[in-house]
Design an enzyme around this catalytic site. Structure first.
Site, PDB file in Angstrom:
ATOM      1  N   CYS A  59      69.818  -4.365  30.940  1.00 57.09           N
ATOM      2  CA  CYS A  59      70.749  -3.538  31.714  1.00 57.09           C
ATOM      3  C   CYS A  59      70.641  -3.883  33.194  1.00 57.09           C
ATOM      4  O   CYS A  59      69.549  -3.795  33.770  1.00 57.09           O
ATOM      5  CB  CYS A  59      70.416  -2.063  31.565  1.00 57.09           C
ATOM      6  SG  CYS A  59      70.244  -1.531  29.868  1.00 57.09           S
ATOM      7  N   ARG A 104      68.421   8.338  24.894  1.00 55.31           N
ATOM      8  CA  ARG A 104      67.373   7.566  25.576  1.00 55.31           C
ATOM      9  C   ARG A 104      66.493   8.453  26.440  1.00 55.31           C
ATOM     10  O   ARG A 104      66.983   9.175  27.323  1.00 55.31           O
ATOM     11  CB  ARG A 104      67.981   6.452  26.434  1.00 55.31           C
ATOM     12  CG  ARG A 104      66.883   5.590  27.102  1.00 55.31           C
ATOM     13  CD  ARG A 104      67.406   4.332  27.778  1.00 55.31           C
ATOM     14  NE  ARG A 104      68.184   3.547  26.854  1.00 55.31           N
ATOM     15  CZ  ARG A 104      69.482   3.286  26.997  1.00 55.31           C
ATOM     16  NH1 ARG A 104      70.126   3.713  28.047  1.00 55.31           N
ATOM     17  NH2 ARG A 104      70.123   2.584  26.092  1.00 55.31           N
ATOM     18  N   CYS A 139      73.697   2.087  49.403  1.00 53.01           N
ATOM     19  CA  CYS A 139      74.862   2.570  48.652  1.00 53.01           C
ATOM     20  C   CYS A 139      75.588   3.640  49.473  1.00 53.01           C
ATOM     21  O   CYS A 139      74.950   4.560  50.002  1.00 53.01           O
ATOM     22  CB  CYS A 139      74.415   3.143  47.317  1.00 53.01           C
ATOM     23  SG  CYS A 139      75.802   3.715  46.313  1.00 53.01           S
ATOM     24  N   CYS A 170      74.242  -4.772  29.260  1.00 56.04           N
ATOM     25  CA  CYS A 170      74.706  -3.492  29.796  1.00 56.04           C
ATOM     26  C   CYS A 170      74.743  -3.642  31.313  1.00 56.04           C
ATOM     27  O   CYS A 170      73.852  -4.291  31.881  1.00 56.04           O
ATOM     28  CB  CYS A 170      73.733  -2.383  29.409  1.00 56.04           C
ATOM     29  SG  CYS A 170      74.139  -0.784  30.147  1.00 56.04           S
ATOM     30  N   CYS A 180      77.642   4.206  27.647  1.00 59.53           N
ATOM     31  CA  CYS A 180      76.302   4.762  27.855  1.00 59.53           C
ATOM     32  C   CYS A 180      76.452   5.811  28.953  1.00 59.53           C
ATOM     33  O   CYS A 180      76.779   5.476  30.099  1.00 59.53           O
ATOM     34  CB  CYS A 180      75.346   3.648  28.291  1.00 59.53           C
ATOM     35  SG  CYS A 180      73.726   4.260  28.818  1.00 59.53           S
ATOM     36  N   CYS A 234      69.041  10.049  44.595  1.00 56.00           N
ATOM     37  CA  CYS A 234      68.926   8.591  44.489  1.00 56.00           C
ATOM     38  C   CYS A 234      68.280   7.925  45.705  1.00 56.00           C
ATOM     39  O   CYS A 234      68.743   8.078  46.839  1.00 56.00           O
ATOM     40  CB  CYS A 234      70.296   7.986  44.240  1.00 56.00           C
ATOM     41  SG  CYS A 234      70.177   6.204  43.928  1.00 56.00           S
ATOM     42  N   CYS A 291      74.471  10.628  46.377  1.00 57.62           N
ATOM     43  CA  CYS A 291      73.763  11.259  45.252  1.00 57.62           C
ATOM     44  C   CYS A 291      72.381  11.733  45.713  1.00 57.62           C
ATOM     45  O   CYS A 291      71.549  10.926  46.150  1.00 57.62           O
ATOM     46  CB  CYS A 291      73.628  10.273  44.099  1.00 57.62           C
ATOM     47  SG  CYS A 291      75.182   9.433  43.705  1.00 57.62           S
TER      48      CYS A 291
END
Ligand code: SAM
Ligand code: DTB
Ligand code: SF4
Length: 324
Positions: free
Chosen positions: A108, A271, A64, A139, A199, A71, A68
């Site tokens: 998801c 959640r 990616c 999702c 979400c 991550c 972040c």
């Protein structure tokens, strides 16, 4: 601190004007008082023993371009993660079928993209349609979206879009430099405008302080409408990421964050998301008591481990929780 107004600007009877000091005052309450208040709010809006279960699948893994700091999928960190291109449709459908058989009600699908190109979106639309046809809620989390892309996802039947604010506006710059807080708010606005359920939540345990946790919940609760689903993740510390060695937070502080989320967003599903693998059963039970009423179910999150379904089933039985 009334906790509710007759009718907020969104016309939903919920507050969207939480001040930072009020939220910090909630965090500072004696633990028992905070838990009692959260449980009261919870019972006004939900059946206390019901927990929604979602299963996650990474449909495109790693490499990616975003940075972040938490991550494992960022190309900026050396985590040894195996990069995978977009999964074929049949593998996704197979995983969704297995998730349904194990009792998940929502599936998801996550992709490690900054934002999908239009040609990336085509196969995802097919996945959404095929998973929905199995009778599961759908999702996806694909990064930033344009308004047009959200409309296409809606037309494919998408139920929820996950896009987290992650932390407070003030702490955000310590964690991500490749996209802004406003970029995230813009994507959430597109999702909302398209009529897809939102979400959105964040992460606890990245070295932020309590004011940041309050700021994150304030940003979520003061959106024009509360996200229908609010994932609160405990950082999964992954070797090779800049946050690998960060000191874990006091577990009660994590429970407090769940309780405050419950009080601020009374009608939303909160959640208990990433981080359960590192938690004992007692801590998870406290999170449910604080108002968490959704989990990720299945032995893997996107790339990191999650408790296996047998352990969760046993925990639900011991606590008298019904998965929905
Ligand atoms: N790439 C898309 C994006 O960031 O919008 C979607 C996938 S991304 C993995 C979804 C969310 O997972 C992130 O926003 C973050 O809140 C959460 N997450 C990622 N790594 C995590 C970790 N190590 N511990 C806890 N939560 C994490
Ligand atoms: C969310 O808030 N948590 C999930 C989901 N949204 C996509 C992701 C957690 C990822 C944890 C790290 C990993 O497994 O890669
Ligand atoms: Fe990429 Fe999402 Fe991971 Fe950030 S959280 S590096 S955008 S996959």
């Amino acid at each position: 601190m009334s906790g509710a107004v007759a009718n907020g600007p969104a016309g939903d009877g919920l507050r969207h004007d939480w001040q930072r000091e009020e939220i910090e005052a909630l965090f500072a309450e004696p633990f028992m008082d905070l838990m009692y208040r959260a449980q009261q709010v919870h019972r006004e809006h939900f059946m206390p023993g019901e927990v929604q279960v979602s299963t996650l699948l990474s449909i495109k893994t790693g490499a990616c371009p975003e940075d972040c700091a938490y991550c494992p999928q960022s190309a900026h960190h050396k985590t040894g993660l195996e990069v995978e291109r977009l999964l074929p449709l049949d593998e996704v459908v197979e995983a969704a079928r297995a998730a349904k058989a194990r009792g998940a009600s929502r599936f998801c699908m996550g992709a490690a993209w900054r934002q999908p190109r239009d040609k990336d979106l085509e196969p995802v639309l097919e996945m959404v349609q095929a998973v929905k046809a199995l009778g599961l809620e759908t999702c996806v989390t694909l990064g930033m979206l344009t308004a047009e892309q959200t409309r296409r996802l809606r037309d494919a039947g998408l139920d929820y879009y996950n896009h987290n604010l992650d932390t407070s506006p003030e702490f955000y710059g310590e964690i991500i430099s490749t996209r802004t807080y406003q970029d995230r708010l813009d994507t959430l606005a597109h999702v909302r405008e398209a009529g897809i359920h939102v979400c959105s939540g964040g992460i606890v345990g990245m070295g932020e302080d309590r004011a940041d946790r309050a700021g994150m919940l304030q940003a979520l609760a003061n959106l024009p409408r509360h996200p229908e689903s609010v994932p609160i993740n405990l950082l999964v510390r992954v070797e090779g990421t800049p946050l690998a060695e960060v000191e874990p937070p006091d577990p009660f502080e994590f429970v407090r964050t769940i309780a405050v989320a419950r009080i601020l967003m009374p009608a939303s599903h909160v959640r208990l998301s990433a981080g359960r693998e590192a938690m004992g059963d007692e801590l998870q039970a406290l999170c449910f008591l604080a108002g968490a009423n959704s989990i990720f179910y299945g032995e893997k999150l996107l790339t990191t481990p999650n408790p296996d379904a047998d352990r969760d089933r046993a925990l639900f039985e011991r606590l008298g929780i019904t998965p929905v």
